[in-house]
Design a protein around this motif. Structure first.
Motif, short mmCIF file in Angstrom:
data_model
loop_
_atom_site.label_atom_id
_atom_site.label_comp_id
_atom_site.label_asym_id
_atom_site.label_seq_id
_atom_site.Cartn_x
_atom_site.Cartn_y
_atom_site.Cartn_z
N ARG A 268 22.31 -0.93 12.87
CA ARG A 268 23.37 -2.27 12.81
C ARG A 268 23.29 -3.00 11.66
N GLY B 259 25.15 -9.76 17.41
CA GLY B 259 24.01 -8.85 18.00
C GLY B 259 23.54 -7.88 17.36
N ASP B 260 23.73 -7.89 15.98
CA ASP B 260 23.29 -6.94 15.10
C ASP B 260 21.59 -6.99 14.94
N ALA C 84 17.02 -3.47 23.06
CA ALA C 84 17.72 -3.33 21.81
C ALA C 84 17.34 -2.47 20.70
N ASP D 28 21.93 -8.93 33.44
CA ASP D 28 23.17 -9.12 32.75
C ASP D 28 22.82 -9.60 30.99
N ARG E 286 22.27 -6.21 29.35
CA ARG E 286 23.80 -5.60 28.91
C ARG E 286 24.27 -6.63 27.80
N ARG E 287 24.04 -7.67 27.55
CA ARG E 287 24.50 -8.50 26.64
C ARG E 287 23.51 -8.09 25.18
N LEU F 8 22.51 -5.17 24.68
CA LEU F 8 22.86 -3.78 24.41
C LEU F 8 24.35 -3.60 24.08
N ARG F 9 25.14 -4.88 24.26
CA ARG F 9 26.53 -4.65 23.87
C ARG F 9 26.87 -4.05 22.53
N GLY F 10 27.82 -3.00 22.51
CA GLY F 10 27.86 -2.53 21.15
C GLY F 10 26.97 -1.63 20.74
N GLU G 261 24.65 1.83 20.04
CA GLU G 261 24.55 3.07 20.22
C GLU G 261 23.25 3.54 20.97
N GLU H 92 22.43 3.99 30.19
CA GLU H 92 22.84 2.77 31.38
C GLU H 92 21.85 1.84 31.30
#
Length: 448
Positions: free
Chosen positions: A194, A236-237, A276, A300, A303-304, A306-308, A310, A314
């Motif tokens: 990223r 988020g990078d 991440a 949650d 998930r935030r 890990l958003r975006g 690769e 899950e």
């Protein structure tokens, strides 16, 4: 009658939130700075006042007790919070004594009434009658655990446990306790795939005092500025992550492995920083990460984080001790076990006042159950990395040693870029006073 100034009021509200709501100062402080419209020097003053007071609470309580005719425990909590703030200004900040006393008296009058303000004025004048070194020479003259507890503002049981973890190295104990009271620089991680570390350094820039971390090749330290204002962090990078935590994830990825290397698992993933980093590392090899977190609100956050990204299979909201996943189906597993957090007191100073020895006793069965679960889920030949942000032997050596003695498990050298021997052969124990990181423990176990 003078009103409390916004910076001191914000610091007071941080202490109140920590006491009443079990809040973490580093999470509640940014909101309070915004609410009071504090920026620049005023925000820095409020931050140091709140954080420094929380770090040195034990020391200030001993001094305040010596300056009152009644036990501090019988004084209203709202008054004690203000007195601690006043003591920190008098003994550890460059605030003129008259200003430290008068502003604290204003705060007490506003929060607790005129009668309490007179009491506060008398106590703080006694506190300011000598400097911090003189108080410590009187109240904590020896190197006993009790005196070190006062001198370095740690509960006595924590001092004893850290002494044991250092294998009785008395000459290091004071250095460790002092390091727990030193505010750390903010550390960022450049997430693989990223952003590169060089690009992150460019974004942090000279104004943020960005420098590469010494041990992690993904890390950047900031000595100034708001990490949330760095574009890569906002996108988020990159993320805020202690160097020791980065090394734990990197060690799992570096562990030698033969055969399949396609399925990775973070069994206790909240709030998502290590997940991440692992997802980025795995994606570079074609591996997919499954992240498990029991608490819905923390899931949650994962998930935030890990958003975006690769490399993510899950994110499951499930109990890591029995997440409903197929046994023997993962190649690499991370267990960043829930622990006392006593390795991160630099960042969360209030944790030392919340934890008790009984809390550690309650956590150990969960740590053992999570490690057992990880070893069920990893395939033969696969690896499990067990980590805690605690150096306490009950949470490190005593959890790993019985498992390492099993016929189907071997304890192998943890691949770290630094010589940091832990309490068992091959394990790693990082320390703030030796390595400049949180006190992370790591053990690499292979299922045979």
């Amino acid at each position: 009658m003078s009103r409390p100034d916004p910076a001191r009021m914000a610091a007071y509200e941080v202490l109140r939130a920590v006491r009443v709501e079990d809040a973490y100062a580093n999470l509640v402080l940014p909101r309070l700075l915004r609410e009071h419209g504090l920026t620049g020097r005023d925000a820095a003053f409020a931050t140091e006042l709140a954080s420094g007071t929380l770090r040195r609470r034990g020391t200030y309580d001993a001094i305040l007790d010596a300056c009152t005719d009644r036990p501090l425990a019988t004084t209203a909590a709202k008054v004690v919070d203000a007195l601690r703030l006043g003591a920190h200004q008098l003994l550890a900040m460059r605030v003129p004594p008259h200003a430290a006393i008068s502003t604290t008296v204003d705060l007490v009058r506003d929060r607790a009434g005129k009668g309490a303000s007179g009491f506060a004025n008398a106590v703080l004048r006694r506190v300011g009658g000598r400097d911090l070194d003189a108080w410590l020479d009187e109240l904590a003259p020896s190197g006993s655990d009790a005196d070190l507890a006062v001198r370095h503002s740690h509960p006595a049981w924590v001092v004893a446990a850290l002494r044991e973890a250092l294998d009785g190295a008395d000459d290091e104990l004071a250095a460790l306790l002092a390091a727990d009271n030193a505010a750390p620089a903010v550390t960022l991680v450049a997430r693989p795939g990223r952003i590169s570390r060089d690009a992150l350094l460019d974004q942090v820039g000279v104004g943020g005092g960005g420098t590469p971390t010494a041990l992690s090749k993904r890390g950047v330290t900031m000595t100034g500025g708001d990490p949330g204002a760095v574009p890569a962090v906002a996108a988020g990078d990159a993320g805020v992550q202690d160097e020791g935590s980065q090394l734990v994830a990197l060690a799992l990825a570096r562990a030698p492995l033969t055969g399949s290397d396609a399925r990775w698992l973070d069994l206790t993933a909240g709030p998502g920083g290590k997940a991440a980093l692992l997802a980025g590392l795995g994606a570079q090899r074609g591996a997919l990460l499954t992240a498990v977190e029991k608490q819905p609100h923390r899931a949650d956050l994962v998930r935030r984080a890990l958003r975006g990204a690769e490399g993510v299979a899950e994110v499951l909201t499930a109990d890591g001790t029995d997440p409903g996943l197929e046994a023997g189906s993962f190649d690499r597993v991370l267990v960043d076990a829930p622990c006392s957090g006593l390795g991160a007191l630099r960042r969360r100073p209030e944790a030392r006042w919340r934890r008790t020895a009984a809390d550690v006793d309650d956590l150990v069965p969960l740590q053992r159950a999570l490690l057992d679960s990880a070893l069920r889920l990893v395939r033969p030949g696969g690896v499990v990395l067990y980590a805690t942000c605690s150096p306490l032997l009950a949470e490190t050596r005593d959890v790993v040693a019985p498992v390492a003695a099993r016929d189907d498990v071997t304890l192998e050298p943890c691949p770290m870029p630094v010589d940091a021997p832990g309490p068992l052969p091959g394990t790693t124990q990082l320390w703030p006073h030796r390595h400049g990181t949180d006190a992370m423990f790591a053990a690499l176990l292979r299922r045979t």
